[in-house]
Design an enzyme around this catalytic site. Structure first.
Site, PDB file in Angstrom:
ATOM      1  N   GLY A 194       0.843  -1.187   0.000  1.00 44.87           N
ATOM      2  CA  GLY A 194       0.000   0.000   0.000  1.00 44.87           C
ATOM      3  C   GLY A 194       0.875   1.231   0.000  1.00 44.87           C
ATOM      4  N   ASP A 268       8.719  -6.222   7.673  1.00 37.29           N
ATOM      5  CA  ASP A 268       8.254  -4.860   7.401  1.00 37.29           C
ATOM      6  C   ASP A 268       9.146  -4.210   6.356  1.00 37.29           C
ATOM      7  OD1 ASP A 268       6.539  -2.700   7.812  1.00 37.29           O
ATOM      8  OD2 ASP A 268       7.903  -1.762   9.251  1.00 37.29           O
ATOM      9  N   GLU A 269       8.580  -3.255   5.613  1.00 36.02           N
ATOM     10  CA  GLU A 269       9.316  -2.502   4.589  1.00 36.02           C
ATOM     11  C   GLU A 269      10.122  -3.448   3.685  1.00 36.02           C
ATOM     12  OE1 GLU A 269       8.608   0.428   4.133  1.00 36.02           O
ATOM     13  OE2 GLU A 269       7.949   1.284   6.028  1.00 36.02           O
ATOM     14  N   CYS A 363      -3.936  10.388  -5.367  1.00 35.44           N
ATOM     15  CA  CYS A 363      -4.536   9.758  -6.544  1.00 35.44           C
ATOM     16  C   CYS A 363      -3.751  10.214  -7.776  1.00 35.44           C
ATOM     17  CB  CYS A 363      -6.004  10.162  -6.673  1.00 35.44           C
ATOM     18  SG  CYS A 363      -6.268  11.937  -6.919  1.00 35.44           S
ATOM     19  N   HIS A 366      -3.983  14.123  -8.584  1.00 36.35           N
ATOM     20  CA  HIS A 366      -3.197  15.023  -7.740  1.00 36.35           C
ATOM     21  C   HIS A 366      -1.710  14.702  -7.791  1.00 36.35           C
ATOM     22  CE1 HIS A 366      -7.138  16.028  -5.662  1.00 36.35           C
ATOM     23  NE2 HIS A 366      -6.626  17.198  -6.007  1.00 36.35           N
TER      24      HIS A 366
END
Length: 376
Positions: A194, A268-269, A363, A366
């Protein structure tokens, strides 16, 4: 059957007349009409407080009047050991897509709300007078596991719901609520990605906490480059945190996992790992009984794929995008915008740790045209 019915597409509406409750409709699949139509009596509405509405009929078994539920009649199930679960909890929706054969434990998973004796009013939550907090818990195979104590009933309820979404395969409501925790059955390598601020780390920390409370041997890993909160510390915006093993560019990840003896791994990451390290993870899964959760970014601020994330797209069993809204509007954020000294940046080094204030999750509109308040 003696009931009036009508065919609508691939479903059939059957009219249930009731002097006590009025007229109701029940639905079945068109493919079951022939069998249901062979029923010699009338189907009628059955209701009991707390159980909702269902459909019953009377049949003769060995010259003895016997009552049977419509959903059991459709599946031709005489054994009480086999249950038929209404997935959407609507006992009048007897279409095939809403019915599934389950055992008693699976059937109990797919229920709504707390028991009437619950003082918290929330399923899987009990108030602890001793600690003046709310205890979150889950029952798996008739064993109760405490998921910890929380200040608010909402926090405790969320933790219980997440646990049910992951460990109760038939807890439909929880899986619909906790969609970013729901897993494909049998998945061993899960990649959740994400944009920044989407809640990836929060997901990782809450899920790893649940696994730990369920007495699972877990291992958390984080790349050395992400030391925003200190070396080897994973921390989310909501305040959850945990220590983790540090991965360096030359670290043999498979060696760390093997030495840990863990059965569940959280990384993570993961976008900061090397291609070779992703291959080590994938290779390890061929020989070890493991479950590995990987969390990270899919693309950078230039909208280019991170090499490790791209490799995970190829080898992961389950790929899930954790979605969030654009920083400037209600559209889904799909890109990361970098603004430095009032100027949008679309070129440069892929990584700039410690500069989170420079980035916005936005988005596509933008991304190319950020609001004037942020640029000048």
């Amino acid at each position: 059957m003696k009931n009036t019915y009508r065919i609508i597409g691939d479903t059939v509406e059957i009219l249930l007349r009731s002097k006590k409750y009025g007229n109701f409709l029940t639905n079945i699949s068109l493919g079951d009409l022939e069998k249901v139509n062979q029923f010699k009596g009338s189907w009628y509405l059955w209701h009991r407080e707390g159980d909702g509405y269902y459909v019953k009929g009377n049949i003769n078994v060995n010259n003895k009047k016997t009552t049977i539920f419509l959903h059991r009649y459709i599946f031709d199930l005489p054994s009480v050991e086999i249950h038929i679960d209404h997935i959407d909890h609507n006992g009048l929706n007897n279409t095939r897509g809403n019915l599934r054969e389950v055992n008693h434990f699976e059937n109990s998973q797919n229920r709504t709300g707390a028991y009437s004796t619950s003082k918290s009013g929330q399923r899987g939550v009990a108030y602890s007078k001793l600690h003046d907090k709310y205890e979150s818990y889950i029952n798996i195979n008739y064993i109760k596991y405490s998921l910890g104590l929380f200040k608010t009933v909402e926090e405790a309820s969320e933790m219980a719901s997440i646990a049910r979404a992951v460990f109760m395969t038939h807890a439909t409501d929880d899986q619909n609520i906790c969609i970013y925790y729901k897993e494909d059955k049998g998945s061993k390598l899960i990649f959740r990605h994400g944009v920044m601020g989407s809640g990836k780390t929060d997901n990782l920390l809450k899920l790893s906490h649940i696994y730990k409370r369920l007495k699972k041997n877990i291992c958390l890993l984080t790349p050395h480059i992400d030391n925003r909160f200190g070396d080897g510390l994973i921390k989310s915006r909501s305040g959850w945190e945990s220590k983790a093993e540090i991965i360096y560019p030359d670290t043999d990840v498979s060696s760390i996992i093997t030495k840990s003896g863990s059965e569940v791994i959280f990384i993570d990451e993961v976008n900061f790992l090397t291609m070779n390290q992703i291959k080590q993870i994938s290779y390890l899964l061929e020989f070890k009984k493991l479950k590995i959760y990987c969390y990270g970014l899919l693309k950078d601020f230039k909208n280019d794929f991170f090499a490790s994330s791209l490799e995970l797209l190829r080898c992961a069993d389950q790929i899930q995008e954790i979605k969030s809204n654009c920083s400037y509007c209600e559209n889904v954020a799909s890109r990361i915008l970098k603004i430095k000294n009032g100027t949008p940046v679309y070129k440069g080094d892929q990584v700039e740790i410690g500069a989170e204030d420079l980035y916005r999750s936005v988005c596509i509109s933008h991304y190319h045209n950020p609001p004037s308040k942020d640029v000048g």
